[in-house]
Write a protein that holds these residues in place. Structure first.
Motif, mmCIF file in Angstrom:
data_model
loop_
_atom_site.group_PDB
_atom_site.id
_atom_site.type_symbol
_atom_site.label_atom_id
_atom_site.label_comp_id
_atom_site.label_asym_id
_atom_site.label_seq_id
_atom_site.Cartn_x
_atom_site.Cartn_y
_atom_site.Cartn_z
ATOM 1 N N ASP A 1 -80.183 2.317 19.504
ATOM 2 C CA ASP A 1 -80.171 2.150 20.960
ATOM 3 C C ASP A 1 -81.586 2.026 21.500
ATOM 4 O O ASP A 1 -81.850 1.212 22.399
ATOM 5 N N ARG A 2 -82.497 2.825 20.975
ATOM 6 C CA ARG A 2 -83.872 2.743 21.430
ATOM 7 C C ARG A 2 -84.513 1.428 21.011
ATOM 8 O O ARG A 2 -85.272 0.811 21.782
ATOM 9 N N ARG B 1 -82.950 -1.404 20.623
ATOM 10 C CA ARG B 1 -82.402 -2.431 21.513
ATOM 11 C C ARG B 1 -83.093 -2.402 22.874
ATOM 12 O O ARG B 1 -83.428 -3.450 23.427
ATOM 13 N N GLU B 2 -83.314 -1.222 23.443
ATOM 14 C CA GLU B 2 -83.955 -1.120 24.744
ATOM 15 C C GLU B 2 -85.373 -1.681 24.724
ATOM 16 O O GLU B 2 -85.788 -2.409 25.640
ATOM 17 N N LEU B 3 -86.124 -1.379 23.658
ATOM 18 C CA LEU B 3 -87.493 -1.880 23.570
ATOM 19 C C LEU B 3 -87.522 -3.404 23.447
ATOM 20 O O LEU B 3 -88.362 -4.074 24.049
ATOM 21 N N ILE C 1 -85.228 -5.522 24.560
ATOM 22 C CA ILE C 1 -84.826 -6.120 25.832
ATOM 23 C C ILE C 1 -85.952 -6.035 26.848
ATOM 24 O O ILE C 1 -86.228 -7.001 27.587
ATOM 25 N N GLU C 2 -86.653 -4.911 26.910
ATOM 26 C CA GLU C 2 -87.751 -4.765 27.861
ATOM 27 C C GLU C 2 -88.876 -5.760 27.578
ATOM 28 O O GLU C 2 -89.416 -6.392 28.501
#
Length: 356
Positions: free
Chosen positions: A235-236, A238-240, A242-243
C-alpha cells in the motif's frame, strides 16, 4: 482512287536524256494538277481530323492535370487547417501529408497523361488508315514479356501506390517493416527510406514489406516495472508511485506527453526475494521511451526518500561475524605424541654401544 495513290509512273522519255517538248511538259503538269485535285479533299479531311484529335487530347490533359492539382492543394490546405488546432498539431504531420499528397498527385497525373495521349496516338494512326490489330497484338506480347522480366519492379510500384493511398505510414513515423526498422525519412513509389537507431539509412523495396508495425499512429503505451523486496508494504509503495506520477503529469512537457493518468496495474511477479509492480501510462506517439525514463527516475527518487530499496541496488550492510581464534592454528599432528606409532617409527634408533 485512294488518297495515297502514287503519281503516274515515269515514262520511257524520263529515263532518257531526250529534251522535253512544251506540249509534254504541259501534259505532265495537267496530270499532276488532276492528281492533286482528286486527293486534296482527303488530305484536308485527314489533317483536320488529326488537328482536332490533338486539340481535344491536349485540352483534356490540361483540364485533368489542373483538376488534380487543385485537389492536392485542397488536401494540403485542410491538413494545415487541422494542424493549427491544439489536438491537430499532435495528430497531423504536415511534411508527411505534403509528400503523400504530392506522390498521389504525381501518380494520378502520370496515369491520366498516359491514357489520354495513348488514346490520341491510336486515333491518329487510325486516321491514316493504318490497321491497328497487328500493332495492338505486338504491344500486348511485348507488355507480357516486359511484365515477366520486370515483375519485381511492378510489384514494388504497385505496393508503393497502395501504401500511399491507404496512408499506412508517412515521413516521421517510426515503423517496423520486418526487414528493417526505424524512422521514415522518405516514402517513394518503389523504395522506402528508413533511418535506423544507430543513424544508418535503410533502403527497403516496397514489394519486400510483408507487414508494417507503425509506432507513431494513435497513441503509445509506456510500461515500467518496479521490483522491490517482498517485505515492503504494498500500500505504501502504491501511494508513493501515485504521488510521484501525479506530480510528473503536472510538469512541463510531461503534461502534454501523457494522454491519461498513470495507472498502477498491480503485481506481475512474486518471488522469494522480490516482487514486481507494473506501472502503465498512455502517451503521445513517439514519446514512449522518454516517458518511461522519466517515470523510472521519479519513482526511484520517491522510494529512496522513504527508505524503500529497489532490488538490484546496493547490498544491505551486515555486521561482520567474530573471528574464530582457532582459525589460524594448524591441526594437531600425530607426531606430537611420543606414544603414537607414527612418532615411534619416526624416532631414530639409538646407536649401539661399542664393545670393550
Amino acid at each position: 482512287m485512294s488518297w495515297l495513290a502514287a503519281p503516274p509512273p515515269p515514262t520511257a522519255d524520263d529515263q532518257q536524256s531526250v529534251p522535253v517538248t512544251l506540249d509534254e511538259a504541259a501534259e505532265r503538269a495537267t496530270d499532276a494538277a488532276g492528281w492533286v485535285e482528286q486527293n486534296w479533299a482527303t488530305w484536308l479531311n485527314t489533317g483536320l481530323k488529326i488537328i482536332l484529335i490533338l486539340i481535344v487530347a491536349l485540352t483534356l490533359r490540361m483540364l485533368v492535370r489542373k483538376a488534380l492539382t487543385k485537389l492536392i492543394d485542397r488536401m494540403n490546405r485542410s491538413a494545415q487547417a487541422v494542424e493549427g488546432t491544439a489536438l491537430g498539431g499532435l495528430l497531423v504531420n504536415a511534411e508527411r501529408r505534403r509528400q503523400r499528397s504530392e506522390a498521389i498527385g504525381s501518380v494520378l497525373r502520370s496515369v491520366a497523361s498516359f491514357l489520354i495521349l495513348g488514346t490520341a496516338a491510336l486515333m491518329i494512326l487510325g486516321a491514316f488508315k493504318i490497321d491497328l490489330a497487328p500493332l495492338l497484338a505486338s504491344a500486348g506480347v511485348a507488355g507480357v514479356a516486359i511484365g515477366f522480366g520486370a515483375r519485381n519492379l511492378v510489384t514494388d510500384f504497385l505496393s508503393g501506390v497502395f501504401m500511399i493511398l491507404e496512408d499506412q505510414y508517412g515521413v516521421g513515423d517510426s515503423i517496423d517493416a520486418g526487414v528493417a526498422s526505424g524512422e521514415v525519412v522518405e516514402v517513394g513509389l518503389r523504395v522506402t527510406k528508413l533511418r535506423g537507431v544507430d543513424g544508418e539509412i535503410w533502403y527497403v523495396r516496397n514489394g519486400e514489406i510483408k507487414r508494417i508495425g507503425n509506432l507513431s499512429q494513435g497513441w503509445a503505451t509506456a510500461g515500467v516495472d518496479v521490483t522491490v523486496r517482498p517485505t515492503e508494504d504494498l500500500d505504501r509503495v502504491r501511494e508513493l508511485i501515485i504521488e510521484s506520477t501525479e506530480a510528473m503529469s503536472k510538469d512541463e512537457p510531461w503534461n502534454e506527453r501523457l494522454w491519461g493518468p498513470v495507472e498502477v496495474l498491480g503485481l506481475t511477479e512474486v518471488l522469494l526475494d522480490s516482487m514486481t509492480v507494473r506501472v502503465s501510462a498512455k502517451t503521445m506517439p513517439g514519446k514512449k521511451l522518454g516517458v518511461e525514463r522519466e517515470l523510472r527516475w521519479r519513482i526511484k527518487r520517491a522510494l529512496d526518500a522513504e527508505g524503500i530499496r529497489i532490488v538490484g541496488g546496493l547490498p544491505l550492510e551486515e555486521t561482520p561475524a567474530k573471528a574464530d581464534p582457532t582459525a589460524g592454528m594448524n591441526a594437531p599432528s600425530v607426531f606430537s605424541s611420543p606414544s603414537s606409532p607414527q612418532s615411534a617409527a619416526a624416532t631414530p634408533l639409538p646407536l649401539p654401544k661399542p664393545a670393550k
